[in-house]
Design a protein around this motif. Structure first.
Motif, short mmCIF file in Angstrom:
data_model
loop_
_atom_site.label_atom_id
_atom_site.label_comp_id
_atom_site.label_asym_id
_atom_site.label_seq_id
_atom_site.Cartn_x
_atom_site.Cartn_y
_atom_site.Cartn_z
N GLU A 39 0.83 -1.21 0.00
CA GLU A 39 0.00 0.00 0.00
C GLU A 39 0.87 1.26 0.00
O GLU A 39 0.52 2.26 -0.65
CB GLU A 39 -0.94 -0.03 1.22
CG GLU A 39 -2.00 -1.11 1.11
CD GLU A 39 -2.66 -1.42 2.44
OE1 GLU A 39 -3.91 -1.40 2.50
OE2 GLU A 39 -1.93 -1.69 3.41
N TRP A 40 1.98 1.20 0.72
CA TRP A 40 2.90 2.35 0.72
C TRP A 40 3.43 2.61 -0.68
O TRP A 40 3.45 3.75 -1.15
CB TRP A 40 4.05 2.09 1.69
CG TRP A 40 5.07 3.19 1.75
CD1 TRP A 40 5.05 4.28 2.58
CD2 TRP A 40 6.24 3.33 0.93
NE1 TRP A 40 6.14 5.09 2.33
CE2 TRP A 40 6.89 4.53 1.32
CE3 TRP A 40 6.81 2.57 -0.07
CZ2 TRP A 40 8.07 4.98 0.73
CZ3 TRP A 40 7.98 3.00 -0.67
CH2 TRP A 40 8.60 4.19 -0.26
N ALA A 43 0.84 4.03 -3.18
CA ALA A 43 0.61 5.47 -3.06
C ALA A 43 1.57 6.25 -3.93
O ALA A 43 1.29 7.38 -4.33
CB ALA A 43 0.75 5.89 -1.60
N ARG A 44 2.70 5.64 -4.28
CA ARG A 44 3.68 6.27 -5.15
C ARG A 44 3.46 5.88 -6.61
O ARG A 44 3.63 6.70 -7.52
CB ARG A 44 5.09 5.83 -4.70
CG ARG A 44 6.23 6.32 -5.57
CD ARG A 44 7.55 5.67 -5.15
NE ARG A 44 8.66 6.13 -5.96
CZ ARG A 44 9.53 7.08 -5.61
NH1 ARG A 44 9.43 7.66 -4.43
NH2 ARG A 44 10.51 7.43 -6.42
N SER A 46 0.48 3.77 -8.41
CA SER A 46 -0.79 3.07 -8.19
C SER A 46 -0.99 1.88 -9.14
O SER A 46 -1.70 0.93 -8.79
CB SER A 46 -1.96 4.04 -8.35
OG SER A 46 -1.99 4.60 -9.66
#
Length: 247
Positions: A39-40, A43-44, A46
């Protein structure tokens, strides 16, 4: 940047190498609360979530590290690169190297079969090397409350030989460096099973420092698991040249 934060080590149009801190899941668990490395990174970038990998919901994630383990993780960034790297994994061409800090255990934990014969690493005159590694191999079975642990399964029965053939062979841990005390090991795997390195080292009588499942219960060095995924080797999806990353 905090030590508890992930970090992109390198990134191309085909893949990203990301540092995972300890006490972070790589991918969402069933009923989990988020905050994972996948998920981290999504966020960068997708589009990593749109890829169809080995498991549903894991996108371009190529492999996992345990929650307690820190180190390098590889993501594919497009479907072509993902399929190439998955095939590379199946063929044994994706190598993950780990550093482990261990202690000498007074006895084996319950459920372990007799361990393979290995040198006394405190007195070994000829420790294993990268060119002549010590090979530890087994299948695994779930063990303990809620099946949170695993135990090695060995034997040369016809049934196990059939299983080995059908599954592409035993899971194998290469010990290619050892010193001690204090006991420090360099290990490599080409295909992995849940808790493979942690279980194999505990089976040998050298559990990893601060391992809550396979260790001695002693705490040291701030309480973090003494295991790090420190190097990755894999062919570049575009050029075929071997990439090497150090963390």
């Amino acid at each position: 940047m905090r030590e508890s934060d992930p970090l992109v080590i390198d990134e191309t149009g085909d893949f990203a190498v990301v540092w995972k801190p300890p006490r972070m899941h790589c991918a969402p668990l069933q009923g989990g609360s988020g905050g994972t490395l996948l998920e981290w990174y999504a966020a960068r970038f997708s589009a990593v979530l749109d890829l169809a990998g080995r498991k549903a919901g894991e996108g371009g994630l190529l492999h996992r590290l345990d929650y307690e383990t820190r180190g390098l993780v590889l993501f594919a960034k497009n479907q072509r690169a993902l399929e190439f790297l998955l095939a590379t994994q199946s063929e044994g061409g994706f190598v993950k190297e780990y550093a482990a800090c261990c202690v000498k255990a007074p006895h084996l934990l319950p459920g372990f079969p007799p361990p393979p014969a290995v040198p006394d690493f405190a007195a070994a005159d000829f420790p294993p090397t990268e060119s002549a590694p010590l090979l530890i191999k087994s299948f695994f079975r779930p063990f303990g409350p809620a099946r949170k642990q695993v135990r090695p399964v060995t034997g040369e029965s016809s049934q196990n030989r059939t299983i080995a053939r059908d599954r592409g062979g035993y899971y194998q841990t290469e010990i290619c460096g050892a010193s001690g005390p204090p006991f420090r090991f360099t290990l490599r795997i080409r295909r992995g099973f849940r808790h493979q390195i942690r279980c194999h080292l505990s089976w040998l009588g050298y559990p990893i420092v601060n391992d809550p499942l396979y260790g001695t219960g002693e705490k040291a060095d701030g309480g973090f698991l003494g295991l790090c995924s420190r190097r990755l080797f894999f062919p570049d999806p575009r050029t075929g040249e071997v990439r090497e990353y150090n963390g």
